[in-house]
Design a protein around this motif. Sequence first.
Motif, PDB file in Angstrom:
ATOM      1  N   VAL A   1      35.370 -54.112   9.929  1.00 22.02           N
ATOM      2  CA  VAL A   1      34.209 -53.341  10.364  1.00 22.02           C
ATOM      3  C   VAL A   1      33.223 -54.243  11.098  1.00 22.02           C
ATOM      4  CG1 VAL A   1      32.201 -52.055   9.553  1.00 22.02           C
ATOM      5  CG2 VAL A   1      34.442 -51.584   8.586  1.00 22.02           C
ATOM      6  N   MET A   2      33.002 -55.445  10.579  1.00 27.70           N
ATOM      7  CA  MET A   2      32.088 -56.367  11.247  1.00 27.70           C
ATOM      8  C   MET A   2      32.610 -56.763  12.619  1.00 27.70           C
ATOM      9  SD  MET A   2      30.482 -58.769   8.234  1.00 27.70           S
ATOM     10  CE  MET A   2      32.009 -59.533   7.779  1.00 27.70           C
ATOM     11  N   ILE A   3      33.919 -56.965  12.743  1.00 30.77           N
ATOM     12  CA  ILE A   3      34.513 -57.317  14.037  1.00 30.77           C
ATOM     13  C   ILE A   3      34.353 -56.163  15.014  1.00 30.77           C
ATOM     14  CG2 ILE A   3      36.687 -57.806  15.222  1.00 30.77           C
ATOM     15  CD1 ILE A   3      37.469 -59.459  12.747  1.00 30.77           C
ATOM     16  N   MET A   4      34.599 -54.935  14.543  1.00 24.04           N
ATOM     17  CA  MET A   4      34.445 -53.774  15.418  1.00 24.04           C
ATOM     18  C   MET A   4      32.994 -53.604  15.851  1.00 24.04           C
ATOM     19  SD  MET A   4      37.163 -50.983  13.834  1.00 24.04           S
ATOM     20  CE  MET A   4      35.964 -50.374  12.715  1.00 24.04           C
ATOM     21  N   GLN A   5      32.054 -53.851  14.952  1.00 26.00           N
ATOM     22  CA  GLN A   5      30.645 -53.757  15.307  1.00 26.00           C
ATOM     23  C   GLN A   5      30.267 -54.834  16.315  1.00 26.00           C
ATOM     24  OE1 GLN A   5      28.688 -53.922  11.515  1.00 26.00           O
ATOM     25  NE2 GLN A   5      28.795 -51.706  11.224  1.00 26.00           N
ATOM     26  N   ALA A   6      30.817 -56.031  16.167  1.00 24.17           N
ATOM     27  CA  ALA A   6      30.529 -57.110  17.114  1.00 24.17           C
ATOM     28  C   ALA A   6      31.063 -56.768  18.501  1.00 24.17           C
ATOM     29  CB  ALA A   6      31.123 -58.424  16.613  1.00 24.17           C
ATOM     30  N   VAL A   7      32.260 -56.207  18.567  1.00 21.86           N
ATOM     31  CA  VAL A   7      32.828 -55.815  19.858  1.00 21.86           C
ATOM     32  C   VAL A   7      31.986 -54.709  20.485  1.00 21.86           C
ATOM     33  CG1 VAL A   7      34.822 -54.721  20.948  1.00 21.86           C
ATOM     34  CG2 VAL A   7      35.161 -56.578  19.329  1.00 21.86           C
ATOM     35  N   GLY A   8      31.566 -53.739  19.677  1.00 20.86           N
ATOM     36  CA  GLY A   8      30.697 -52.680  20.182  1.00 20.86           C
ATOM     37  C   GLY A   8      29.372 -53.222  20.680  1.00 20.86           C
ATOM     38  N   LEU A   9      28.821 -54.190  19.969  1.00 19.10           N
ATOM     39  CA  LEU A   9      27.568 -54.813  20.388  1.00 19.10           C
ATOM     40  C   LEU A   9      27.736 -55.542  21.718  1.00 19.10           C
ATOM     41  CD1 LEU A   9      24.631 -55.548  19.734  1.00 19.10           C
ATOM     42  CD2 LEU A   9      25.514 -57.532  18.520  1.00 19.10           C
ATOM     43  N   LEU A  10      28.843 -56.247  21.883  1.00 16.50           N
ATOM     44  CA  LEU A  10      29.100 -56.926  23.159  1.00 16.50           C
ATOM     45  C   LEU A  10      29.225 -55.924  24.304  1.00 16.50           C
ATOM     46  CD1 LEU A  10      31.589 -59.746  22.149  1.00 16.50           C
ATOM     47  CD2 LEU A  10      29.246 -60.000  22.951  1.00 16.50           C
ATOM     48  N   ASP A  11      29.897 -54.807  24.056  1.00 17.77           N
ATOM     49  CA  ASP A  11      30.001 -53.768  25.084  1.00 17.77           C
ATOM     50  C   ASP A  11      28.629 -53.215  25.447  1.00 17.77           C
ATOM     51  OD1 ASP A  11      32.727 -54.080  25.165  1.00 17.77           O
ATOM     52  OD2 ASP A  11      33.139 -52.364  23.852  1.00 17.77           O
ATOM     53  N   ASP A  12      27.798 -52.951  24.431  1.00 16.91           N
ATOM     54  CA  ASP A  12      26.450 -52.444  24.691  1.00 16.91           C
ATOM     55  C   ASP A  12      25.614 -53.452  25.463  1.00 16.91           C
ATOM     56  OD1 ASP A  12      27.077 -50.120  23.396  1.00 16.91           O
ATOM     57  OD2 ASP A  12      26.077 -50.682  21.506  1.00 16.91           O
ATOM     58  N   LEU A  13      25.711 -54.721  25.094  1.00 17.09           N
ATOM     59  CA  LEU A  13      24.970 -55.762  25.811  1.00 17.09           C
ATOM     60  C   LEU A  13      25.421 -55.865  27.264  1.00 17.09           C
ATOM     61  CD1 LEU A  13      24.753 -58.600  23.157  1.00 17.09           C
ATOM     62  CD2 LEU A  13      22.877 -57.271  24.086  1.00 17.09           C
ATOM     63  N   ASP A  14      26.713 -55.757  27.505  1.00 11.39           N
ATOM     64  CA  ASP A  14      27.233 -55.817  28.865  1.00 11.39           C
ATOM     65  C   ASP A  14      26.706 -54.643  29.689  1.00 11.39           C
ATOM     66  OD1 ASP A  14      28.879 -56.903  30.940  1.00 11.39           O
ATOM     67  OD2 ASP A  14      30.327 -55.301  30.536  1.00 11.39           O
ATOM     68  N   LYS A  15      26.696 -53.464  29.093  1.00 19.09           N
ATOM     69  CA  LYS A  15      26.184 -52.269  29.778  1.00 19.09           C
ATOM     70  C   LYS A  15      24.705 -52.427  30.117  1.00 19.09           C
ATOM     71  CE  LYS A  15      25.457 -47.358  28.979  1.00 19.09           C
ATOM     72  NZ  LYS A  15      25.562 -46.276  28.005  1.00 19.09           N
ATOM     73  N   GLU A  16      23.900 -52.888  29.154  1.00 14.41           N
ATOM     74  CA  GLU A  16      22.467 -53.068  29.395  1.00 14.41           C
ATOM     75  C   GLU A  16      22.206 -54.161  30.432  1.00 14.41           C
ATOM     76  OE1 GLU A  16      19.961 -51.176  28.392  1.00 14.41           O
ATOM     77  OE2 GLU A  16      21.473 -49.900  27.476  1.00 14.41           O
ATOM     78  N   LEU A  17      22.983 -55.217  30.395  1.00 16.46           N
ATOM     79  CA  LEU A  17      22.830 -56.283  31.380  1.00 16.46           C
ATOM     80  C   LEU A  17      23.103 -55.756  32.786  1.00 16.46           C
ATOM     81  CD1 LEU A  17      22.255 -59.309  31.738  1.00 16.46           C
ATOM     82  CD2 LEU A  17      24.709 -59.674  31.573  1.00 16.46           C
ATOM     83  N   ASN A  18      24.126 -54.941  32.931  1.00 21.71           N
ATOM     84  CA  ASN A  18      24.420 -54.344  34.236  1.00 21.71           C
ATOM     85  C   ASN A  18      23.288 -53.425  34.679  1.00 21.71           C
ATOM     86  OD1 ASN A  18      26.855 -55.631  34.678  1.00 21.71           O
ATOM     87  ND2 ASN A  18      28.037 -54.040  33.636  1.00 21.71           N
ATOM     88  N   ASN A  19      22.730 -52.635  33.753  1.00 19.44           N
ATOM     89  CA  ASN A  19      21.600 -51.759  34.095  1.00 19.44           C
ATOM     90  C   ASN A  19      20.406 -52.571  34.566  1.00 19.44           C
ATOM     91  OD1 ASN A  19      22.855 -49.337  33.561  1.00 19.44           O
ATOM     92  ND2 ASN A  19      22.145 -49.241  31.446  1.00 19.44           N
ATOM     93  N   PHE A  20      20.073 -53.652  33.853  1.00 24.42           N
ATOM     94  CA  PHE A  20      18.939 -54.478  34.250  1.00 24.42           C
ATOM     95  C   PHE A  20      19.178 -55.153  35.597  1.00 24.42           C
ATOM     96  CE2 PHE A  20      17.906 -54.868  29.524  1.00 24.42           C
ATOM     97  CZ  PHE A  20      17.001 -53.822  29.596  1.00 24.42           C
ATOM     98  N   ALA A  21      20.406 -55.595  35.846  1.00 25.38           N
ATOM     99  CA  ALA A  21      20.718 -56.228  37.130  1.00 25.38           C
ATOM    100  C   ALA A  21      20.570 -55.225  38.271  1.00 25.38           C
ATOM    101  CB  ALA A  21      22.126 -56.810  37.095  1.00 25.38           C
ATOM    102  N   MET A  22      21.016 -53.998  38.079  1.00 19.56           N
ATOM    103  CA  MET A  22      20.865 -52.972  39.112  1.00 19.56           C
ATOM    104  C   MET A  22      19.393 -52.661  39.360  1.00 19.56           C
ATOM    105  SD  MET A  22      24.130 -50.361  38.495  1.00 19.56           S
ATOM    106  CE  MET A  22      23.104 -49.269  37.611  1.00 19.56           C
ATOM    107  N   ARG A  23      18.599 -52.554  38.290  1.00 22.57           N
ATOM    108  CA  ARG A  23      17.166 -52.301  38.463  1.00 22.57           C
ATOM    109  C   ARG A  23      16.486 -53.447  39.183  1.00 22.57           C
ATOM    110  NH1 ARG A  23      15.743 -49.924  32.542  1.00 22.57           N
ATOM    111  NH2 ARG A  23      16.706 -47.889  32.845  1.00 22.57           N
TER     112      ARG A  23
END
Length: 87
Positions: free
Chosen positions: A51-73
């Motif tokens: 569960v912790m590994i799955m949460q870490a992978v999900g967190l990395l995906d969310d961070l990647d998505k937010e980073l892309n949003n900030f870069a576009m802005r």
Amino acid sequence: ENLKEIMRGVRMHLATLIDAVDEQQLKAMSLGLAHTLSRFKLKFSPDKVDVMIMQAVGLLDDLDKELNNFAMRLREWYGWHFPEMGK
């Protein structure tokens, strides 16, 4: 406190009080009960690491998505203020 002493005495002499249960069965039952209570108290989950590994992978995906949003802005904002740098 008296209740604890009574319960201790019953546990010590349970094999003599109940004829159908022998000492080995009592030991196995008490060990099983102790393990069950320990698991309940600790809320043991063998999948906890997964569960912790799955949460870490999900967190990395969310961070990647937010980073892309900030870069576009950021690119958009630079394009508004400095149109020559936006391209």
